[in-house]
Design a protein around this motif. Structure first.
Motif, mmCIF file in Angstrom:
data_model
loop_
_atom_site.group_PDB
_atom_site.id
_atom_site.type_symbol
_atom_site.label_atom_id
_atom_site.label_comp_id
_atom_site.label_asym_id
_atom_site.label_seq_id
_atom_site.Cartn_x
_atom_site.Cartn_y
_atom_site.Cartn_z
ATOM 1 N N ARG A 429 0.830 -1.140 0.066
ATOM 2 C CA ARG A 429 0.022 -0.027 -0.107
ATOM 3 C C ARG A 429 0.975 1.174 -0.098
ATOM 4 N NH1 ARG A 429 -5.133 0.799 1.493
ATOM 5 N NH2 ARG A 429 -5.307 -1.107 2.605
ATOM 6 N N PRO A 430 0.536 2.163 -0.611
ATOM 7 C CA PRO A 430 1.307 3.496 -0.839
ATOM 8 C C PRO A 430 1.240 4.146 0.586
ATOM 9 C CG PRO A 430 -0.379 3.461 -2.679
ATOM 10 C CD PRO A 430 -0.712 2.366 -1.710
ATOM 11 N N GLY A 431 2.333 4.371 1.258
ATOM 12 C CA GLY A 431 1.994 4.957 2.533
ATOM 13 C C GLY A 431 2.252 6.758 2.438
ATOM 14 N N LYS A 432 1.215 7.185 2.128
ATOM 15 C CA LYS A 432 1.191 8.519 2.195
ATOM 16 C C LYS A 432 1.928 9.399 3.562
ATOM 17 C CE LYS A 432 -0.096 12.403 -0.214
ATOM 18 N NZ LYS A 432 0.156 13.549 0.698
ATOM 19 N N THR A 434 3.946 8.306 5.506
ATOM 20 C CA THR A 434 5.468 7.848 5.448
ATOM 21 C C THR A 434 6.217 8.749 4.323
ATOM 22 O OG1 THR A 434 5.494 5.788 5.996
ATOM 23 C CG2 THR A 434 7.551 6.622 5.021
ATOM 24 N N VAL A 450 13.407 6.055 2.692
ATOM 25 C CA VAL A 450 13.181 4.759 2.078
ATOM 26 C C VAL A 450 11.836 4.820 1.359
ATOM 27 C CG1 VAL A 450 14.577 3.537 4.029
ATOM 28 C CG2 VAL A 450 12.070 3.887 4.092
ATOM 29 N N SER A 451 11.519 3.744 0.598
ATOM 30 C CA SER A 451 10.256 3.643 -0.152
ATOM 31 C C SER A 451 8.943 3.877 0.811
ATOM 32 C CB SER A 451 10.130 2.230 -0.744
ATOM 33 O OG SER A 451 8.912 2.181 -1.309
ATOM 34 N N PHE A 453 6.312 2.583 0.634
ATOM 35 C CA PHE A 453 5.370 1.682 0.476
ATOM 36 C C PHE A 453 5.319 0.698 1.632
ATOM 37 C CE2 PHE A 453 5.877 1.155 -4.335
ATOM 38 C CZ PHE A 453 5.376 2.278 -4.619
ATOM 39 N N GLU A 454 4.166 0.057 2.163
ATOM 40 C CA GLU A 454 3.891 -0.648 3.129
ATOM 41 C C GLU A 454 3.358 -1.897 2.940
ATOM 42 O OE1 GLU A 454 0.971 1.897 5.254
ATOM 43 O OE2 GLU A 454 2.655 3.580 5.656
ATOM 44 N N LEU A 455 4.004 -3.103 3.627
ATOM 45 C CA LEU A 455 3.670 -4.472 3.112
ATOM 46 C C LEU A 455 2.437 -4.676 3.361
ATOM 47 C CD1 LEU A 455 4.989 -6.783 1.855
ATOM 48 C CD2 LEU A 455 5.103 -7.787 4.204
ATOM 49 N N VAL A 456 1.741 -5.533 2.165
ATOM 50 C CA VAL A 456 0.566 -5.918 2.404
ATOM 51 C C VAL A 456 0.435 -7.626 2.241
ATOM 52 C CG1 VAL A 456 -2.027 -6.365 1.183
ATOM 53 C CG2 VAL A 456 -0.966 -4.006 1.612
ATOM 54 N N ARG B 17 0.071 -13.374 4.455
ATOM 55 C CA ARG B 17 0.226 -12.139 5.096
ATOM 56 C C ARG B 17 0.776 -12.476 6.689
ATOM 57 N NH1 ARG B 17 -4.979 -8.869 5.157
ATOM 58 N NH2 ARG B 17 -5.721 -10.982 5.189
ATOM 59 N N ASP B 21 -0.878 -8.418 10.437
ATOM 60 C CA ASP B 21 -1.442 -7.733 9.018
ATOM 61 C C ASP B 21 -3.045 -7.703 9.097
ATOM 62 O OD1 ASP B 21 -1.282 -8.360 5.633
ATOM 63 O OD2 ASP B 21 -1.849 -6.338 6.798
ATOM 64 N N ASP B 25 -4.947 -3.069 6.719
ATOM 65 C CA ASP B 25 -3.901 -2.870 5.713
ATOM 66 C C ASP B 25 -4.386 -3.505 4.220
ATOM 67 O OD1 ASP B 25 -1.244 -3.468 7.883
ATOM 68 O OD2 ASP B 25 -1.929 -1.510 6.886
ATOM 69 N N GLU B 81 -6.537 8.261 4.874
ATOM 70 C CA GLU B 81 -5.958 7.444 5.815
ATOM 71 C C GLU B 81 -6.220 8.034 7.116
ATOM 72 O OE1 GLU B 81 -1.997 6.661 4.572
ATOM 73 O OE2 GLU B 81 -2.836 4.826 3.773
ATOM 74 N N ARG B 86 3.065 8.955 13.258
ATOM 75 C CA ARG B 86 4.325 8.154 13.016
ATOM 76 C C ARG B 86 5.640 8.644 12.323
ATOM 77 N NH1 ARG B 86 2.935 3.071 9.441
ATOM 78 N NH2 ARG B 86 2.842 4.745 7.628
ATOM 79 N N VAL B 96 9.787 -5.081 6.341
ATOM 80 C CA VAL B 96 8.521 -5.290 5.380
ATOM 81 C C VAL B 96 7.598 -5.646 6.305
ATOM 82 C CG1 VAL B 96 9.915 -6.052 3.474
ATOM 83 C CG2 VAL B 96 9.224 -7.725 5.257
#
Lengths: 479, 440
Positions: A429-432, A434, A450-451, A453-456, B17, B21, B25, B81, B86, B96
């Protein structure tokens, strides 16, 4: 010490270093004297183990452990020439420029660490403008000067030169994930990295279907909207195969309807009218911005995902950023920049040194992978003593499985291409938040950015993709 | 058998996942939020369906969309969101795992401005207003006038010229000869050269007017083994170089000499930073420059300046990509000025807009290697469909003018946001606008 003396000392030090690095070259050039030996060090970040191979560095030098044959043109006594056919000004240029810049940074790093068999690698770059005709013309211009092509943007474009590559004994690393690369003829001289569009869309549609069913106890609907040609339609077919296998209704089939620069208003209206829970795109980021905004205006309220090249984190900097962060699922072939995987630290360090002020683009990772596989092929060719184009071609077949330290799936370039095709893709997911916290487009590698992106879902293979045979491409032009 | 499948047993991504998760998400949660939003929108629509539309301008009978069908526009359909505080994750801490385990403190917890708001250097962390080096960079990046000059550029020229005349008079004859040599050789990068010449003019023991083309180079980080500089030898003393025992050249002198050398070598668009003997070259490498070899080109650029007296080390930061932060900031300034606002229901560029677009064209041309999204917006009066067309027309008018001013069409892309993204703090008039975004 005066400034002048300091400078002189610095120059002398540099000369000493360079003389040391190039000593083998000098011996090879004049053919006299005691042959120097060169320990070829693999660039930091390369996944290959240090070769530590003692070689001579001239085509006619007979002393030493190995004699390396070259054609004297594409590989000389001191330089290895590789080609890059890249979209530097077309619809994918936003990401492709980062890919190429990263690749060049890694070549520079390798050169600084001794090059390959004592030779520096020089990169001849051409802007194809994402035009297949231009792509072919530039290929013809470059082919006699380069031993291989370390980058070729675009699936239709790379397909257009596939036969020529075989004829000319040249390899190419495609930046286009057409399933046709598994074809033993079409893909014979291509070093494919990662999965392909057909498998990717099958993986994503499978994921969306399963999670939707878990959440809502119903099967979702989907709209499929893609570019025409080997990229978009390959992706569309994978999505449709998955939909058929999973009982997902395709409420709008827009396979091949998109063209860059065209008016997409009617297509956006069709997406909205379809009421699809999800829309799968395979296009470029510019068209994504245009189509998404128009579909929103038309009243679309579903979610989005798309083939990897469809999205760029730079979209988060646009007015669509918040919306996309909430409704777009990013599909990737490789780990995003800065991921906690084995090989990433060295990759990041090289990029940080080369581009301290740059945004942490995930496309850099693709550039590293391109470099890595090309460097490994060239190093293997040097080990085998043949750096002619044909020798490099043969080295690829001898390479076996190539690993990337977890940054991307392993790749094998020998044997049955269907069996060896990588099938795993990942979802983020694009982490806005971050993205914003790091300074948006002002995020800098020097600061450890860093990127976003957040892992799904980590790299994995869906049942549909696992059982898909690739003995023929998913999409065949005219079929 | 697929080797990947062996290492990653066929399984469903959703089942793979990691623990933790949660649905938040995934699209499942998104769907719930969308449903909630729909419900809210429905409720709002029910209560406002008969509301009186905003009157954009009582004196302007023509509505934003030429239609007399006013409509109450619901909030833009954006699902934002959750606002979770954070801090920035360090690279080392990047995982990840969807549940980050450790973070580095955010050095600047100040919320980032929205794209439309971050229009000044003070708001942009990439620009340090107090850093003279960066200031110089911005001057160099500002475009060289083409056919016509903007008032800002003309003013800069006049001021610079006046400044130079005063300094030249004060510097005396031998200084004049040297300074005029510099100024005459630096025509391609006028603003920067003027600034550098002005700096040099304040120093009596200024560097030589021009630096002899170097035949050797110090090692660089970018092209250490390729091209001419790889066979570096001790650099010959440049004409007029300071000898032993003499005072080292001042940084301004070095910058002036470097600029002259770059101009002489045909590399006038390369930006420079010079600190403690280290010269950093920055700028865009164009495809046509590297057709015969990327490293050879970089070596030529670094070689052109390596022999400049006072330069101990040359570092290349040249790359194919332009400075997107600088482009974004400069274009945002133009958009935020209000110059690209439009009259109701109009896509006609005002005189003020035409003047602003001259600056915009210069900025885009001065930042190669990047594409620009030209985004059209409208206020919320009228139908969404027609407003979308109007936004397209506005962006199209801007693009047409930029093309007329010489910007390649391949560097521009129209996007219509219609009434989707009003600035909440803005008036209707201010929402009838075009903004620039760096293309993805």
């Amino acid at each position: 010490m005066s400034r002048r003396l300091r400078r002189a000392a610095a120059v002398l030090l540099g000369v000493a270093l360079i003389t040391s690095a190039c000593s083998g070259d000098d011996t090879a050039r004049d053919g006299t004297g005691t042959p120097d030996t060169t320990t070829t060090r693999v660039a930091a970040g390369s996944s290959t183990a240090p070769l530590d191979t003692t070689t001579t560095t001239g085509p006619t030098t007979t002393t030493g452990a190995t004699t390396i044959v070259t054609d004297g043109v594409t590989v000389t006594d001191d330089t290895i020439y590789v080609g890059v056919l890249a979209d530097l000004s077309g619809p994918f240029s936003g990401n492709v420029i980062d890919v190429v810049d990263a690749q060049i940074a890694f070549w520079a790093d390798l050169n600084a660490n001794g090059g390959i068999a004592g030779r520096s690698v020089e990169v001849l770059v051409a802007d194809t403008q994402y035009n297949p005709v231009v792509h072919q013309q530039l290929y013809a211009n470059l082919v006699d000067d380069v031993v291989m092509f370390a980058h070729s943007t675009g699936s239709p474009h790379t397909a257009a030169i596939a036969d020529d590559l075989v004829r000319d004994d040249r390899l190419a690393v495609p930046v286009g994930w057409y399933s046709g690369w598994s074809d033993p003829v079409l893909g014979a001289n291509l070093l494919e990295l990662g999965s392909n569009y057909c498998l990717e869309s099958a993986n994503v549609v499978s994921h969306l279907t399963e999670t939707h069913q878990e959440q809502f106890s119903e099967t979702p609907t989907i709209a499929i909207v893609t570019d025409a040609g080997d990229y978009g339609q390959d992706s569309a077919i994978g999505a449709k195969r998955a939909a058929a296998a999973l009982g997902v209704e395709v409420v709008f089939d827009g396979e091949g309807v998109l063209q860059f620069g065209a008016d997409n208003t009617d297509i956006a209206a069709e997406i909205a009218t379809s009421g699809a829970d999800y829309t799968w795109l395979a296009t470029d980021p510019l068209t994504t911005a245009d189509l998404v905004s128009k579909a929103l205006i038309a009243g679309y309220r579903g979610a989005w995902s798309g083939a990897s090249p469809s999205f760029s984190p730079r979209l988060l900097d646009t007015a669509l950023g918040d919306y996309l962060a909430s409704t777009w699922l990013v599909s990737v072939f490789f780990s995003p920049l800065g991921s906690d995987v084995e090989g990433m630290d060295d990759v990041y360090r090289v990029l940080q040194d080369a581009f301290p002020d740059r945004y942490p683009s995930d496309a850099f990772v693709a550039g590293y992978l391109e470099f890595s596989v090309a460097a490994q092929v060239l190093e293997r060719a040097a080990e085998l003593g043949d750096l002619t184009p044909a020798g490099v071609e043969a080295a690829a077949a001898d390479l076996g499985t190539v690993e990337f330290g977890g940054i991307g799936p392993d790749n094998t370039f020998t044997g049955d291409l269907d069996d060896s095709a990588a099938r795993a893709t990942a979802l983020y997911r694009p982490g806005k938040s971050t993205f914003d916290e790091q300074g948006g487009l002002g995020a800098r590698l020097a600061d450890g950015a860093v990127s976003p992106f957040e892992l799904v879902a980590d790299l994995s293979v869906s049942d549909v993709a696992a059982t898909m045979t690739l003995d023929t491409p998913c999409y065949i032009f005219g079929a | 058998m697929d080797p990947t499948a062996e290492t990653d047993p066929p399984s469903h991504p959703a089942k793979d996942r990691p623990t933790g998760d949660s649905g938040s998400d995934d699209f499942g949660d998104l769907r719930q939020r969308l449903d909630a939003l729909r419900a809210r929108l429905r409720a709002e629509g029910a209560t406002t369906a008969g509301a009186v539309p905003r009157d954009e301008s009582p004196t302007e009978p023509t509505s934003e969309n030429h239609q007399a069908v006013p409509r109450v526009i619901p909030p833009p359909p954006i699902v934002v969101e959750e606002a979770v505080e954070r801090p920035v994750a360090s690279r080392e801490a990047m995982s990840v795992s969807p549940a980050p385990t450790s973070f580095t403190p955010d050095p600047d917890p100040t919320p980032q401005p929205t794209p439309a708001m971050s229009s000044t250097p003070a708001q942009n962390p990439a620009i340090e207003p107090d850093d003279p080096v960066e200031t110089e960079e911005r001057h160099e990046a500002w475009p060289t006038p083409r056919n016509g000059r903007t008032s800002r550029q003309t003013s800069t020229m006049l001021l610079g010229t006046a400044f130079l005349v005063a300094l030249l008079t004060a510097a005396g004859i031998f200084g004049i000869q040297r300074i005029m040599g510099d100024g005459g050789s630096d025509t391609a990068d006028g603003t920067a050269a003027r600034a550098e010449a002005a700096e040099a003019a304040t120093v009596v023991s200024a560097a030589p007017a021009t630096t002899a083309p170097p035949t050797t180079a110090t090692p660089t980080t970018a092209a250490p083994t390729t091209g001419a500089p790889s066979t570096a030898a001790p650099a010959p003393a440049a004409p007029g170089a300071t000898g032993e025992g003499e005072a080292p050249p001042e940084p301004a002198e070095v910058r002036q000499a470097v600029r002259a050398a770059l101009n002489d070598g045909g590399f006038s668009d390369v930006s420079i930073r010079f600190t403690d003997g280290v010269l950093t070259l920055d700028g865009v490498v164009r495809a046509e420059d590297v057709a015969d070899g990327y490293f050879a080109h970089v070596a030529a650029v670094t070689g052109a300046v390596a022999a400049v007296d006072g330069v101990d080390e040359v570092v290349s930061r040249l790359s194919l990509r332009g400075d997107e932060t600088r482009l974004r900031t400069q274009l945002a300034e133009i958009g935020a000025s209000g110059a690209l606002d439009f009259e109701t229901a109009s896509a006609v560029l005002s005189e003020r807009a035409l003047a602003a677009l001259v600056d915009a064209a210069d900025v885009i041309q001065a930042n190669p290697g990047l594409r620009v999204l030209v985004a059209g917006h409208t206020d919320a009066v009228g139908s969404a469909d027609v407003n979308a067309e109007l936004a397209t027309a506005r962006a199209g008018a801007v693009v047409a003018e930029l093309i007329r001013l010489g910007v390649p069409v391949t560097r521009l892309q129209v996007v219509s946001y219609g009434e989707l993204f009003p600035d909440a703090d803005a008036t209707d008039a201010e929402n009838r606008r075009v903004e620039f975004e760096v293309a993805p």
